[in-house]
Design a protein around this motif. Structure first.
Motif, PDB file in Angstrom:
ATOM      1  N   PRO A  58      56.622  24.974  58.502  1.00 28.35           N
ATOM      2  CA  PRO A  58      57.737  24.027  58.458  1.00 28.35           C
ATOM      3  C   PRO A  58      57.545  22.955  57.381  1.00 28.35           C
ATOM      4  CG  PRO A  58      56.300  23.516  60.294  1.00 28.35           C
ATOM      5  CD  PRO A  58      55.772  24.776  59.667  1.00 28.35           C
ATOM      6  N   LYS A  59      56.430  23.011  56.685  1.00 29.65           N
ATOM      7  CA  LYS A  59      56.101  21.966  55.716  1.00 29.65           C
ATOM      8  C   LYS A  59      56.516  22.322  54.288  1.00 29.65           C
ATOM      9  CE  LYS A  59      52.496  20.310  58.678  1.00 29.65           C
ATOM     10  NZ  LYS A  59      51.097  20.126  58.935  1.00 29.65           N
ATOM     11  N   THR A  60      57.013  23.532  54.087  1.00 31.83           N
ATOM     12  CA  THR A  60      57.516  23.919  52.780  1.00 31.83           C
ATOM     13  C   THR A  60      58.898  24.533  52.943  1.00 31.83           C
ATOM     14  OG1 THR A  60      56.531  26.131  52.869  1.00 31.83           O
ATOM     15  CG2 THR A  60      55.186  24.402  51.883  1.00 31.83           C
ATOM     16  N   GLU A  61      59.701  24.460  51.888  1.00 35.58           N
ATOM     17  CA  GLU A  61      61.054  25.021  51.945  1.00 35.58           C
ATOM     18  C   GLU A  61      61.023  26.535  52.106  1.00 35.58           C
ATOM     19  OE1 GLU A  61      63.723  23.775  48.864  1.00 35.58           O
ATOM     20  OE2 GLU A  61      62.996  21.720  48.949  1.00 35.58           O
ATOM     21  N   SER A  62      60.074  27.172  51.434  1.00 34.51           N
ATOM     22  CA  SER A  62      59.986  28.632  51.488  1.00 34.51           C
ATOM     23  C   SER A  62      59.274  29.124  52.745  1.00 34.51           C
ATOM     24  CB  SER A  62      59.237  29.145  50.256  1.00 34.51           C
ATOM     25  OG  SER A  62      57.878  28.720  50.300  1.00 34.51           O
TER      26      SER A  62
END
Length: 144
Positions: A58-62
């Motif tokens: 959940p900490k990156t867009e991808s």
């Protein structure tokens, strides 16, 4: 070959001195600190697996891995240890172990919750005994 063994011994000696100094400054290498270190490592590894294998971070867009996010995670864990250091310093002034132990328990609960969240995002349901254990640790920490 003898020179390699000498260098290896010297490096281990230096690592031992540094490790001992760090453990001493954190109040000693006891079960609480060892548990916190273990849980910090497990949280980091499960977060890494979540990003690399499951691509659900959940900490990156991808949802994938990011060296910046990983470095931030390591920095947060470093600051957690600095807070334990501060708590131990406060205990030294007061003459107790309550502050350090309370801080460590709080961080253990935090790490446990993060591990459970990571496992949940991988599709695993946490065992009820683990959830109950977290509740017990939370109440113990609140009492202190």
């Amino acid at each position: 070959m003898e020179k390699i063994n000498l260098v290896k011994t010297e490096l281990l000696y230096i690592a031992g001195i540094i490790g001992s100094a760090i453990a001493h400054s954190l109040g000693g290498w006891d079960k609480a600190l060892a548990t916190l270190a273990l849980f910090m490592a497990v949280d980091y590894v499960t977060g890494f697996i979540l990003a690399i294998v499951f691509k659900k971070s959940p900490k990156t867009e991808s949802g994938g891995a990011s060296s910046k996010v990983g470095f931030k995670g390591l920095c947060k864990k470093g600051v957690m240890l600095l807070i334990v250091l501060v708590a131990h310093g406060l205990d030294s002034v007061v003459g107790s172990d309550f502050i350090r132990d309370g801080v460590i328990i709080a961080f253990i609960v935090n790490e446990t919750l993060s591990i459970i969240e990571n496992a949940g995002q991988m599709g695993l349901d946490p065992p009820s005994v683990l959830v109950r254990g977290v509740e017990i640790l939370k109440s113990k920490n609140e009492e202190e």
